[in-house]
Each structure stands twice: as structure tokens, then as C-alpha cells.
Design a protein around this motif. Structure first.
Motif, short mmCIF file in Angstrom:
data_model
loop_
_atom_site.label_atom_id
_atom_site.label_comp_id
_atom_site.label_asym_id
_atom_site.label_seq_id
_atom_site.Cartn_x
_atom_site.Cartn_y
_atom_site.Cartn_z
N UNK A 100 4.52 15.53 2.27
CA UNK A 100 4.31 14.81 3.53
C UNK A 100 4.07 13.33 3.28
N UNK A 101 3.24 13.02 2.28
CA UNK A 101 2.96 11.62 1.96
C UNK A 101 4.22 10.93 1.48
N UNK A 102 4.96 11.58 0.60
CA UNK A 102 6.19 11.00 0.07
C UNK A 102 7.19 10.68 1.17
N UNK A 103 7.46 11.64 2.04
CA UNK A 103 8.45 11.43 3.11
C UNK A 103 7.95 10.37 4.11
N UNK A 104 6.66 10.36 4.38
CA UNK A 104 6.11 9.35 5.31
C UNK A 104 6.24 7.95 4.74
N UNK B 121 17.11 17.61 -4.58
CA UNK B 121 15.84 18.10 -5.13
C UNK B 121 15.00 18.85 -4.09
N UNK B 122 15.62 19.24 -2.98
CA UNK B 122 14.85 19.85 -1.91
C UNK B 122 14.19 21.15 -2.33
N UNK B 123 14.84 21.91 -3.20
CA UNK B 123 14.22 23.16 -3.65
C UNK B 123 12.99 22.87 -4.48
N UNK B 124 13.09 21.90 -5.40
CA UNK B 124 11.94 21.55 -6.24
C UNK B 124 10.82 20.94 -5.39
N UNK B 125 11.18 20.15 -4.39
CA UNK B 125 10.18 19.56 -3.51
C UNK B 125 9.38 20.63 -2.76
N UNK B 126 10.03 21.75 -2.47
CA UNK B 126 9.36 22.82 -1.73
C UNK B 126 8.24 23.47 -2.54
N UNK B 127 8.24 23.28 -3.86
CA UNK B 127 7.20 23.86 -4.70
C UNK B 127 6.00 22.92 -4.88
N UNK B 128 6.15 21.66 -4.43
CA UNK B 128 5.03 20.74 -4.49
C UNK B 128 4.03 21.08 -3.38
N UNK B 129 2.76 20.69 -3.56
CA UNK B 129 1.80 20.85 -2.45
C UNK B 129 2.32 20.13 -1.22
N UNK B 130 2.09 20.71 -0.06
CA UNK B 130 2.63 20.16 1.18
C UNK B 130 2.17 18.72 1.41
N UNK B 131 0.92 18.42 1.02
CA UNK B 131 0.40 17.07 1.27
C UNK B 131 1.16 16.03 0.46
N UNK B 132 1.60 16.39 -0.75
CA UNK B 132 2.38 15.45 -1.55
C UNK B 132 3.74 15.18 -0.91
N UNK C 109 0.83 -1.21 0.00
CA UNK C 109 0.00 0.00 0.00
C UNK C 109 0.86 1.26 0.00
N UNK C 110 1.95 1.23 0.77
CA UNK C 110 2.85 2.38 0.81
C UNK C 110 3.51 2.58 -0.55
N UNK C 111 4.06 1.50 -1.10
CA UNK C 111 4.72 1.60 -2.40
C UNK C 111 3.73 1.97 -3.50
N UNK C 112 2.56 1.35 -3.50
CA UNK C 112 1.57 1.64 -4.53
C UNK C 112 1.10 3.08 -4.49
N UNK C 113 0.91 3.62 -3.30
CA UNK C 113 0.48 5.02 -3.18
C UNK C 113 1.55 5.96 -3.72
N UNK C 114 2.81 5.71 -3.33
CA UNK C 114 3.90 6.56 -3.81
C UNK C 114 4.04 6.48 -5.33
N UNK C 115 4.03 5.26 -5.85
CA UNK C 115 4.22 5.09 -7.30
C UNK C 115 3.06 5.72 -8.08
N UNK C 116 1.83 5.60 -7.56
CA UNK C 116 0.68 6.20 -8.25
C UNK C 116 0.81 7.73 -8.28
N UNK C 117 1.21 8.32 -7.16
CA UNK C 117 1.35 9.78 -7.12
C UNK C 117 2.48 10.25 -8.03
#
Length: 266
Positions: free
Chosen positions: A229-233, A216-227, A137-145
Motif C-alpha cells: 500500500x505504501x509503495x503504490x501510494x 512482479x505482481x505475484x511476488x508483491x502479493x507475498x509482501x505485507x499489505x502495508x508495504x 519524503x515520498x521518495x525517501x520513504x520508498x527508498x528506505x523501505x
């Protein structure tokens, strides 16, 4: 190779092409399991007849055959994607993607869906079900996003390197179930599996992904926060599960090498 910004829908890889690739992948996985069900009663009649008496025994074997095939297929696709675009290992571009990474994401996501469905159909009859369901479920969610948003393809290329150890894991189960735990083949395969697991899942992939996050931390900062947060979690969940499994493997290898015991298969 393409770069850009976050996309909506499936514009990053294309709906039609992704659907065709997913369908072909699903046919491949299902065919591997069906082929196992048809061939194994003739190839290993004693072992397979014994499995038939256990709840979920034959289906677990068949799924393991499909898992071995998936491990080979996704490993080849992963290495091919990296060979075609080596920058995937160190890029600062969060949105770097290629036709090969789009294919890789779709094929591996389809495997996660197939395996999750098999786990649910055999819930309570297969070992380690809760951990595997969490992992998938974790991998599938990340890969789908990643697929839907058009970002993170480099992370999928690095993360899918984990599949390199899976064929050896399946072969370990096959040998154990066939009563070959004391064979030299079982020992050699087990050592290769443990070394690959520790080297790739505990060292290379976490370090590689951490390096990509840093670059890629600068580019990550431009993503919606929820994306983010989900990715790092989900990244933390994946590392945690691999650390737990890695500790079990080290403990099992120690028992085999130094005490002569053969730990129970999980």
C-alpha cells in the motif's frame, strides 16, 4: 546479483557498508555546497552579492550546485547499475539486487535526507517548498523501505533515471539568475531539460515502473499489505508531482517559443 525474500534490519545491503557509503555521500554533497559558497563570490561576484541580499538566496544557489553534482553522480551510478545487470529493467524477481543497486539506493537516499534538511532549514525562503518536501519524503520513504526490506531494487534503478534531467534544471536556474534568459545557451539548455523531463519522468519511468509492477505482481502479493500500500501510494504521489511539474514546463516552453515571454522561475 542476489535474489531471495524480504529481510529484516539492513541485512539486504549490509549495515556497515551502507553507513560508509552514506557518510561518503554526505561528505560529497556538503563539500559541493561549501565549495560553491567559497568559489562563487569570486567567480560571479555581482550575482552572488545580489543573492546575499535575498532571504535564502545564497543557500539556494549553493544547494543547486550540490543538486547538479548529485544529479550527475546518481545518474552515473544508475546507468552503471543497469549496465552491469540489464535484467533490472524487466525482471519478474522483486528481490533482485546487486552491489551496484545497494550503492545506488544508499547514495540517493542520503541525497534526499540532505536536501530535505536544507529545505527545512530554509523553510519559507525557498520556492516550491511544500511540493519538494512531499517529493523528498515520498521518495525517501520508498527508498528506505526498499533498502531495509531487500526488495524493489529494480524500481530504484528505473526511478533514479529521473536524475538525468536534474543537472539541466540546475543550469537553467543558474543562467536565469545570472540574467542570461535571452541567451541562446539558456534556450538550448531549457529545451534539452524539457525534453528530458517529459521523456524520462512522464514516459519512460512511469511506463517502466508499471511494467515491473505487472511482472512482479505475484511476488508483491507475498509482501505485507502495508508495504504494498505504501509503495503504490508513493508511486502515485511521484507520478502526480511529475505531471504537475511537466505541465508547468510545457506552459513555460510554449510562452518562450511562441509568445516571446519568459515565465517566472519556480
Amino acid at each position: 546479483m542476489t535474489t531471495g525474500t524480504e529481510t529484516d534490519g539492513c541485512g539486504a545491503c549490509g549495515c556497515s557498508s551502507s553507513a560508509l557509503i552514506a557518510l561518503a555521500s554526505l561528505v560529497f554533497y556538503v563539500s559541493a555546497a561549501i565549495l560553491s559558497r567559497l568559489v562563487m563570490p569570486r567567480l560571479i561576484p555581482d550575482t552572488y552579492s545580489r543573492l546575499a541580499k535575498e532571504p535564502g538566496g545564497c543557500s539556494y544557489w549553493d544547494a543547486s550546485v550540490a543538486a547538479a553534482a548529485s544529479g550527475v553522480l546518481n545518474s552515473v551510478l544508475c546507468l552503471h547499475a543497469i549496465a552491469r545487470e540489464p535484467a533490472l529493467l524487466s525482471t519478474a524477481d522483486l528481490f533482485l539486487k546487486t552491489p551496484e543497486t545497494c550503492r545506488l539506493i544508499t547514495v540517493f537516499f542520503t541525497w534526499l535526507v540532505f536536501e530535505t534538511a536544507m529545505q527545512c532549514l530554509n523553510w519559507g525562503r525557498w520556492p516550491d517548498g511544500s511540493a519538494m518536501l512531499l517529493h523528498h519524503c515520498a521518495g525517501g520513504t520508498a527508498w528506505f523501505l526498499f533498502w531495509q526490506g531487500g526488495y524493489g531494487h529494480a524500481f530504484t534503478a528505473v526511478g533514479t533515471l529521473c536524475e538525468l534531467s536534474n543537472p539541466f534544471m540546475s543550469f537553467r536556474y543558474f543562467l536565469s539568475t545570472m540574467g542570461r534568459k535571452t541567451s541562446r545557451l539558456y534556450l538550448c539548455n531549457g529545451l534539452i531539460f524539457v525534453l528530458l523531463f517529459l521523456m524520462i519522468r512522464i514516459l519512460i519511468v512511469p511506463i517502466g515502473c508499471a511494467l515491473l509492477i505487472w511482472k512482479q505482481q505475484q511476488a508483491l502479493s507475498f509482501l505485507p499489505l502495508w508495504r504494498v500500500a505504501i509503495f503504490l501510494s508513493l508511486f502515485a504521489v511521484g507520478i502526480g508531482l511529475n505531471l504537475v511539474w511537466g505541465w508547468k514546463l510545457i506552459s513555460g516552453a510554449y510562452k518562450i517559443l511562441f509568445s516571446g515571454e519568459h515565465p517566472k522561475e519556480d
